[in-house]
Enzyme design. Sequence first.
Site, PDB file in Angstrom:
ATOM      1  N   GLN A 553       0.786  -1.222   0.000  1.00  0.00           N
ATOM      2  CA  GLN A 553       0.000   0.000   0.000  1.00  0.00           C
ATOM      3  C   GLN A 553       0.825   1.282   0.000  1.00  0.00           C
ATOM      4  OE1 GLN A 553      -2.551  -2.060   3.314  1.00  0.00           O
ATOM      5  NE2 GLN A 553      -3.851  -0.602   2.297  1.00  0.00           N
ATOM      6  N   GLU A 700       5.302 -11.986  14.211  1.00  0.00           N
ATOM      7  CA  GLU A 700       3.881 -11.968  13.853  1.00  0.00           C
ATOM      8  C   GLU A 700       3.226 -13.350  13.849  1.00  0.00           C
ATOM      9  OE1 GLU A 700       4.065  -9.761  10.207  1.00  0.00           O
ATOM     10  OE2 GLU A 700       3.441  -7.918  11.182  1.00  0.00           O
ATOM     11  N   GLN A 816      10.692 -13.884  13.198  1.00  0.00           N
ATOM     12  CA  GLN A 816      11.838 -12.990  13.110  1.00  0.00           C
ATOM     13  C   GLN A 816      12.260 -12.652  14.528  1.00  0.00           C
ATOM     14  OE1 GLN A 816       8.798  -9.898  11.617  1.00  0.00           O
ATOM     15  NE2 GLN A 816      10.581  -8.705  12.163  1.00  0.00           N
TER      16      GLN A 816
END
Lengths: 999, 999
Positions: A553, A700, A816
């Site tokens: 985006q 996440e 991560q």
Amino acid sequence: MPSAPCRAVIFDLDGVLTETAEYHYLGWQRLADEEGLAFDRQANEALRGLSRGESLQALLGGREVDPDTFAAMMARKNGYYVDSLQDMSPADLLPGAISLVIDAKRRGMRVAIGSSSKNARFVLDKLQITGLFDAIADGDSVERAKPAPDLFLAAAELLGVPPADCIVIEDAAAGVDAALAAGMIAVGVGPQERVGHAHHRCNTTRDVDLTVVLQPVEERVGQGPTVADGWVVIDDHHDPDQVVNVATSHLTGNGYLGYRGTLPEWRSDATVGCTVSDTWDNADGKWAELCNVPNALYCRLEHLGEAITVDAEAVLSDRDLLERRLDVRYGRQHRIFGPSTGPVARLVGERFASMDQRHLLAQRQRIFATPGTRLTVTTGIDGQVWSLNGDHFAFMEPHIHEDALAMRMNTTERGLPIAVAHAVSIQGGTVQAERIDQKERELYRVLDIEVGGDGLLVIEQVMTVHSGNDVDYPLVSSLELAREAAAAGYEVLLARHALAWEALWKRIDVRVTGDLATQTVLRYNLYHAVIATPMHADHLPIGARGLSCQAYQGAAFWDQEVFNLPMWVHTFPEVARNVLVYRHKTLDGARRKAARLGYAGAYYAWISGDTGDELCPDFFFRDVLTGRPIRNHFNDWQMHISPDIAVTIDGYVRATGDAAFVAERGAEIAFEVARFLAAFVHYRVHDGHYHLVRLLGPDEYHENVDDNVFSLEQSRVALAEAVQLYDLLRSDHPEVLRALEEQLGLTDAERDLWADVLARLVEVEPDPHTHLLEQFRGYFALEDISPEDLRERLQHPDEYWGWPNGIAVHTQVTKQPDVVQLFISQPELYDRATIEANYDYYLPRTQHGSSLSRPMYALVAARLGRVAEAERLFLRGATVDLLADSHPAPGGTFIGGIHIAACGATWQVAVLGFGGLHVRDDHLEIHPHLPEGWERLQYGVAVRGCWVDVDASNTEVVLTADPDNPAEVALDVHGQRVAVAAGERCSVSFDLGGELVTN
Amino acid sequence: MPSAPCRAVIFDLDGVLTETAEYHYLGWQRLADEEGLAFDRQANEALRGLSRGESLQALLGGREVDPDTFAAMMARKNGYYVDSLQDMSPADLLPGAISLVIDAKRRGMRVAIGSSSKNARFVLDKLQITGLFDAIADGDSVERAKPAPDLFLAAAELLGVPPADCIVIEDAAAGVDAALAAGMIAVGVGPQERVGHAHHRCNTTRDVDLTVVLQPVEERVGQGPTVADGWVVIDDHHDPDQVVNVATSHLTGNGYLGYRGTLPEWRSDATVGCTVSDTWDNADGKWAELCNVPNALYCRLEHLGEAITVDAEAVLSDRDLLERRLDVRYGRQHRIFGPSTGPVARLVGERFASMDQRHLLAQRQRIFATPGTRLTVTTGIDGQVWSLNGDHFAFMEPHIHEDALAMRMNTTERGLPIAVAHAVSIQGGTVQAERIDQKERELYRVLDIEVGGDGLLVIEQVMTVHSGNDVDYPLVSSLELAREAAAAGYEVLLARHALAWEALWKRIDVRVTGDLATQTVLRYNLYHAVIATPMHADHLPIGARGLSCQAYQGAAFWDQEVFNLPMWVHTFPEVARNVLVYRHKTLDGARRKAARLGYAGAYYAWISGDTGDELCPDFFFRDVLTGRPIRNHFNDWQMHISPDIAVTIDGYVRATGDAAFVAERGAEIAFEVARFLAAFVHYRVHDGHYHLVRLLGPDEYHENVDDNVFSLEQSRVALAEAVQLYDLLRSDHPEVLRALEEQLGLTDAERDLWADVLARLVEVEPDPHTHLLEQFRGYFALEDISPEDLRERLQHPDEYWGWPNGIAVHTQVTKQPDVVQLFISQPELYDRATIEANYDYYLPRTQHGSSLSRPMYALVAARLGRVAEAERLFLRGATVDLLADSHPAPGGTFIGGIHIAACGATWQVAVLGFGGLHVRDDHLEIHPHLPEGWERLQYGVAVRGCWVDVDASNTEVVLTADPDNPAEVALDVHGQRVAVAAGERCSVSFDLGGELVTN
């Protein structure tokens, strides 16, 4: 690849880069006329290569004059000459001159002027190319003129390059003589009879090819592209499956727009795209993104109705047929195409998004063809754009002018006006016929051209773009700029562009001596980090995929602050400031998000566009096994974004001392973030602590967790910052505080609440025995399995591993670094044993599902002195886009494009990791740990208004303080404290002992 | 089906139910001998049917005695007779007598004794069957003896049944005469010459078949089974796919064990199972469940090597071939099997789990076969048990005794000793040979039997079970009990069992006049609710599937308190108390769970077994589309369980006034629940409220929500209760509080914390315009779609709709009432407009994924007077097990078995819904709203030590207070306040006006 020797190119000015001979001729002619001397153009030819005195002697033709008169005549002629030079402009550059200089530079060579003229600097300034040269040796530099070697030797001395490693480009016989006398490699420009004694000879500057003189130093990166000379990426294998990736990798851009590395004859199905910043539009009612605008660099060649084109759908793996290059020094995309049949032998194209003029793209195609060949050239604007989510142009209107074409459009949702213009000029051919071809959203100029006598047809094309967010009348501005740019010509545009890049590289570049491949990879990342950044504006974010496509985006994530800003803070603090101002300008969006979710203050958007309102939709991934939408909670649970921004401001202010920013912007952000945190935290009477409940941390794959350590510690800094700023303003700038209190409805009680939350925010301590920090409450109780074993559970390669039921969710496998990210954000918090223990624990449990993962581990590993592992991680991380081996569409969502944050992280690994830079409150810490094979690491750093160049090895750090520094800079180099005053240089030696782990 | 007329059966005693003739004969013989009168057995036969005086007259044979002597002789003879009656016992019952009485009762008939004997009560007591009769008319009841009709008319009068609706069973000619004279239906037992003038005649009591006299009233329920007579469920279609469901539906049990409705010759593959309470064992390391013990009711018949058996794998849909019945009045499983070939014409079996002796099961099979047929009967213990999760018997040891077989075993995980014993007795045949057949985990007695002359072979079999949690020596106890039971004989065991059931039905039964099918369905549910309940113990829970199988781990959920306890609280408060004591005894488990999850106090297990530790595993569902395990959060997020228990205790105490329970148990639970809540809540400085964060409410499709209204309001009551109890104890029972304070480490400060949490717990108010309550924060923002449309998204019928990514998760579709459940739990909280609005909003969004869903809506609908809708919902909810149309294995988890909570809910709908009962603090509220076709609804209710029978219609409530009530009971009937004193009856008429919605 072998490290290339340090090389330089010394350019004669007159006759090589420009033709001042005409001005000299006019000066001599006027003097001759006044003195009644016989002189004409033929006589003038005999003056080539002679000094001014020698020339006057020749002009006088044996006539005797006294020395004073002789001097006065010389001065008179020079006066006439200099007067006429006033009219010089970039238009006086010889064809190919700029390209030659630029080419030398992007080959990694240093460049100098070696001109007998005492007006050399003046001329260079008029040509507007002074800044391109590392050194200038001119008529004032030495006593003895050419053919004496003195001038060239002086240039070599200035460059710091041995004469044997220098190439001289000369158009005069005496110049060639001088070069040979200096022991340099001579390249003659001109006829055999004049410069035939040089090592190499070309007819004109345009024909000089440095690769003939010096073979490029190339090395293939894994199974991917080849890198060359420290600055170039070469793709010589065309695979239709890689169309999207190569186009991304070869992006050119300037922070305002990004133009993908496609070919001029390609169209939207080959992911041609020019993504323009500040054009957010939500066309499908779900997904706001930047617009890809019509392509005004479209150009297709035909011969007798047959296209001369590279078929995007066919494999091509012969480098002689097709080679594509990205010059990361100047952001140039090159295409060298050799059709195997027909009258066109070679097609050499290049283009760039101008760093000098951000609304401009320039393209030049040189077609080597049989003289007299008739070619049909279709050039213009292709408005059938590649768009990920809906048609952003409800309206598109063609404009046809004699000298330019344009397309004006309004965006679908917001009706933002955008205009794209196009202009073309032809050299080396005759336009026999011309017509306009206009279709739905397409507007072309079709030219029927006969190739001229020297068999080189040059098509120069410019594209300009403006939106209503840039100017009042985008169409007018675009047309005007297109006309101007076309008139200036490609090389002039290139020169301006290159100069702009030079200014950037001066601070951004990180030089690795001893490993040219790594050097190229590193610069490739720096390049992409730069072109993604809206350096020109303070109301725009750094997109997570920059402007490489519409993915993510065009919006900012935490990436912006955590991964990209450190480079800018330490090189161009003003750019970092711009980006932070953007965060200030979007505070209202963050306030709206907070309010919508039931909080106060500023909850920054996880995906932040122009307004700062949350752009992250609730649903965008799909469960690839069932096709069902997956609810992500990036938008409502990943709260560390707000403290991350506050922490970055804290770091920015520490590194720059920018007190004005604090008063004008920073304090307000800090207060609103603290206000948000106080609204977000949950107090449990049970344990007397505030907690962070229901979060995502950096990892996440684990949503909906509590007391994520990273988020807690970031929040703690943010709260402390707010309380300190409040107290500071109260004591030092009460009027600023009063204004903010009035504006925000702040009170002392709220400040005390922040202090209370800070005091009672739950603390997560490392385990006293294992030193481990638990990523979040309950993490250690999850299944302990390696990412490799876990991967076996995948049922489909595109599965999303995370929320809500991906394979990693109930395991310790993280996407991560999370705890380890904290050691980067706040390295002073924990001791070495803790950092080491957690690094060792979490690394094998990390799946590296983010491109940021390996760089961050590399950074920590480098700081720990584990340089071999750090280098492996670094290279894998830094080649994620180069090798294009990441997954472009997990869960059905296109996430292609350049991993901008990884690019920024690459700078961090090099400078903060291997370079060991750490900006402390009152000094710089520099603890280099270089991998084997890295002889030296050179970088610069801005700190509190000063600039220091660092040249580090594993035994020594040489520091050079900029002469303009307002203060001395204190440094700690592996425990040795030094201070470097402005303009001083100092060297610190040290012994790492057994500190490096090199296997 | 048509409502059956109210019918009754009047039994003569002598010669019909027992044979006291022998004792009379002995009395007369002794008198005759003493008086020198001629008398023998033949002369005695002539006395049949005569009164005592007439008999003496006959004995004297014309000898004259004065009236005093006559009277003294009568008294002497009676003394001798009564003396001899002292030796009577149940063994004196005639074969078939008990079955006949029981059969009449389970046909819904009232039963009476009509006996001329003045000793009738004494004899009934000796036979231990007095309690089976609704009325007794005996020699003292009337002047005129049979053949006068007076006695039978008196019996009819006592029963309240018109004479024409009475059936008389008589063995004497005079008795038949009397019955005929009374206008009753006479059934004669005896030879044609004696009772041939009766309407019907049988040779012996055993042969009397009431269905010949009165056809059963049967009706099929949907596509499912037939229900009959208000008490019986008939399955006459055998479908292999329904083996598991029918076996579940036909369960017999007694709160200690459940024995599935399978056939004696079936084995584990046909889901034969006897599930025993208090035998939790975790055999597979994952899943604790109750044990299914070896089956000691195994019995297989063979004739000439061919099995006489119903093949579980074959379809049988001829009722003449196979009929299976469940008599819910007495928990008897019947099987009537008519093989189409061979010498066995019919096989009529029945069995029951004794409600009198919980360790006992009795089985009788009557085989009607050609006399002389040789049958091989294999009977004994089948230890190859059906087990859902692993083998629970690490060890199994056979024990062989002459009169009994036994199997002793230890459970796998805990080593709990369990024993099962078996005994068999044969009547009507001769055992020709006998051997023991012993295999791995199987132990049988094989009998070679020749069928006797009357062609009826009876095999009586008993099974006994004990575990080490019941007795010290399970093997000894089981063998002993098996021997005793076998000796007593089936009918005696049945009589004792029936009496125990009578006592239960007296309070549990809810009578619906006017709709016999609904009546049967209702009782079917009450039956299952009863047999699931460990009425005998105070350390055991009510399993969510009762003891119908191992599903749901034999453990308690919130179901126990919310759905099952209301029935017990209002009928047998002592049973409710037992169950609440169980919650007290398992407080430590709840404390451990709270501590493990980081809370204080008592967090009751979502799945609670013997210790109260959480039995709910993290993973048990599977994603049927991927086969992946799904993490459920029932165990850690469904926190309303703790306040639910506290609220139930509050209700229990309000309904019973059991102050002792409060002091001994209730206060401790309330305090520990409040302590948990105070630890669980999260305070947000932002809004100054405590919140419930990350929950599941009742609607399990929405996990991870905040501020679920139901959970909030339950918590509020629980907190208020704790504070009130604390204050009450401080003022009234300081020593109790002191002890608790010491034991629990309680302080005033903690009490004040609870009060603070109570005061600042967030309030969710109904929307002032729509009256809607939001189920949880953010619910209304979810996709609004109907359950039917949502179902279209299913990709597999077994998909779990809920967490984490089931189709309902991101929609407003709820599994079951959640906000609406609150109107049941706390009906006084909201006004009618709110209840109505929310009912109307949530019902169409409810998928009824829980069996509790429709009953709860039915309850609220009934209270709102929407009786037609309420009845539809009620019947669908009450037939969930009867129709077996629920899904036995969503997400791959077996959830078969009886929906015990739905059974309890059925009582609630009938009594609290249609019956309109609401126990207020100082009175009962009774607001009946009966569906069309329900003429009357009769139920009883226990309140604060009193008992009231309620007989309600839509125009009148008749209340009868038990004579033993310690106080008068205040009532509110549709706004009219009355008080009923002990033993009084009162009638209140009312006019519902337009309050009913009957379409």
